[in-house]
Design a protein around this motif. Structure first.
Motif, mmCIF file in Angstrom:
data_model
loop_
_atom_site.group_PDB
_atom_site.id
_atom_site.type_symbol
_atom_site.label_atom_id
_atom_site.label_comp_id
_atom_site.label_asym_id
_atom_site.label_seq_id
_atom_site.Cartn_x
_atom_site.Cartn_y
_atom_site.Cartn_z
ATOM 1 N N SER A 1 -4.513 2.825 -2.293
ATOM 2 C CA SER A 1 -3.756 2.465 -3.491
ATOM 3 C C SER A 1 -2.678 1.445 -3.149
ATOM 4 C CB SER A 1 -3.112 3.705 -4.107
ATOM 5 O OG SER A 1 -4.103 4.628 -4.523
ATOM 6 N N ASP B 1 0.627 5.886 -0.422
ATOM 7 C CA ASP B 1 -0.218 7.082 -0.484
ATOM 8 C C ASP B 1 -0.080 7.699 -1.867
ATOM 9 O OD1 ASP B 1 -1.697 9.354 -0.161
ATOM 10 O OD2 ASP B 1 -0.565 10.105 1.551
ATOM 11 N N SER B 2 -1.100 7.504 -2.695
ATOM 12 C CA SER B 2 -1.073 8.026 -4.065
ATOM 13 C C SER B 2 -1.528 9.475 -4.139
ATOM 14 C CB SER B 2 -1.970 7.167 -4.965
ATOM 15 O OG SER B 2 -3.325 7.299 -4.564
ATOM 16 N N ASP C 1 0.588 4.591 -13.331
ATOM 17 C CA ASP C 1 1.269 5.748 -12.753
ATOM 18 C C ASP C 1 1.642 5.516 -11.293
ATOM 19 O OD1 ASP C 1 -1.227 5.852 -11.604
ATOM 20 O OD2 ASP C 1 -1.714 7.874 -12.301
ATOM 21 N N GLY C 2 1.936 4.268 -10.958
ATOM 22 C CA GLY C 2 2.324 3.923 -9.593
ATOM 23 C C GLY C 2 3.810 4.106 -9.363
ATOM 24 N N PRO C 3 4.291 3.661 -8.213
ATOM 25 C CA PRO C 3 5.710 3.826 -7.870
ATOM 26 C C PRO C 3 6.636 3.155 -8.889
ATOM 27 C CG PRO C 3 4.444 3.047 -5.978
ATOM 28 C CD PRO C 3 3.551 2.972 -7.162
ATOM 29 N N LYS D 1 0.848 -1.193 0.000
ATOM 30 C CA LYS D 1 0.000 0.000 0.000
ATOM 31 C C LYS D 1 0.884 1.243 0.000
ATOM 32 C CE LYS D 1 -4.110 1.730 2.365
ATOM 33 N NZ LYS D 1 -3.801 3.120 2.597
ATOM 34 N N ARG E 1 -0.658 1.424 -10.130
ATOM 35 C CA ARG E 1 -1.463 1.998 -9.039
ATOM 36 C C ARG E 1 -2.832 1.351 -9.086
ATOM 37 N NH1 ARG E 1 -5.179 6.406 -9.063
ATOM 38 N NH2 ARG E 1 -4.325 7.032 -11.088
ATOM 39 N N ASP F 1 0.523 -1.184 -5.044
ATOM 40 C CA ASP F 1 1.326 -1.347 -6.259
ATOM 41 C C ASP F 1 1.217 -2.753 -6.843
ATOM 42 O OD1 ASP F 1 2.964 -2.836 -4.559
ATOM 43 O OD2 ASP F 1 4.775 -1.699 -5.006
ATOM 44 N N CYS G 1 -6.094 1.505 -7.782
ATOM 45 C CA CYS G 1 -6.904 2.528 -7.126
ATOM 46 C C CYS G 1 -8.214 1.864 -6.704
ATOM 47 C CB CYS G 1 -7.138 3.672 -8.111
ATOM 48 S SG CYS G 1 -7.951 5.093 -7.381
ATOM 49 N N THR H 1 -4.553 10.361 -4.245
ATOM 50 C CA THR H 1 -5.784 10.410 -5.035
ATOM 51 C C THR H 1 -7.044 10.394 -4.183
ATOM 52 O OG1 THR H 1 -5.873 8.005 -5.250
ATOM 53 C CG2 THR H 1 -4.701 9.230 -6.984
#
Length: 165
Positions: A98, A91-92, A137-139, A89, A146, A100, A148, A94
């Motif tokens: 979220s 912190d995105s 658009d994740g890490p 988990k 991501r 990965d 979501c 958004t």
């Protein structure tokens, strides 16, 4: 007359928006747990039903799970299938929980065209409940994904909680 013809042709083209795409989304996939809509309505809260069974979306920043960073596992709120681990988990920003990555095999994917373009939709692989969407658009230092996820679609099980088997 030419304007009317041009307008009519444009309207026809935009109204013929991918019946094949709609058909793809409407075909029901078979899941190990299947229930009638009445059974789901009796078991789920109104919001859980809206998100999990009607593919709705909860309001951003409304889930207490968004800022939960305890160790544990996030389960499907409808059928208790483990879906995401707390270690994945992040912190995105958004407003939705979220991750990965998912717990492999427990999340199913389909294509969603509801807002006019293709998105990858996520479902519980056990009951078919709508969870959210996955984006690229994740890490970048992990998977680049991501996931979501609607918090109302999840139940958090803390690491120190032992589940009866």
């Amino acid at each position: 007359m030419k304007k009317i013809l041009l307008f009519s042709l444009t309207a026809i083209l935009f109204n013929c928006n991918g019946s094949a795409q709609k058909k793809e989304n409407e075909e029901s996939e078979e899941f190990p747990i299947t229930k009638t809509e009445a059974e789901w309505k009796a078991e789920l809260t109104e919001m859980e039903y809206y998100v999990l069974r009607e593919a709705g979306t909860e309001r951003a920043f409304s889930s207490p799970l968004n800022k939960n960073y305890e160790k544990g596992v996030y389960h499907c709120a409808a059928c208790d299938t483990p879906l995401f681990k707390s270690e994945h988990k992040f912190d995105s920003g958004t407003g939705w929980p979220s991750f990965d990555r998912e717990i492999e095999g427990n999340v199913a994917f389909s294509t969603d065209y509801k807002i006019g373009y293709a998105r990858t939709e996520e479902h519980c692989a056990t009951c078919g409940g709508h969870l959210g969407h996955v984006f690229n658009d994740g890490p970048k230092d992990t998977t680049g994904k991501r996931h979501c996820i609607n918090g109302v679609a999840l139940n958090f099980v803390p690491e120190d909680t032992k589940k009866d088997e």
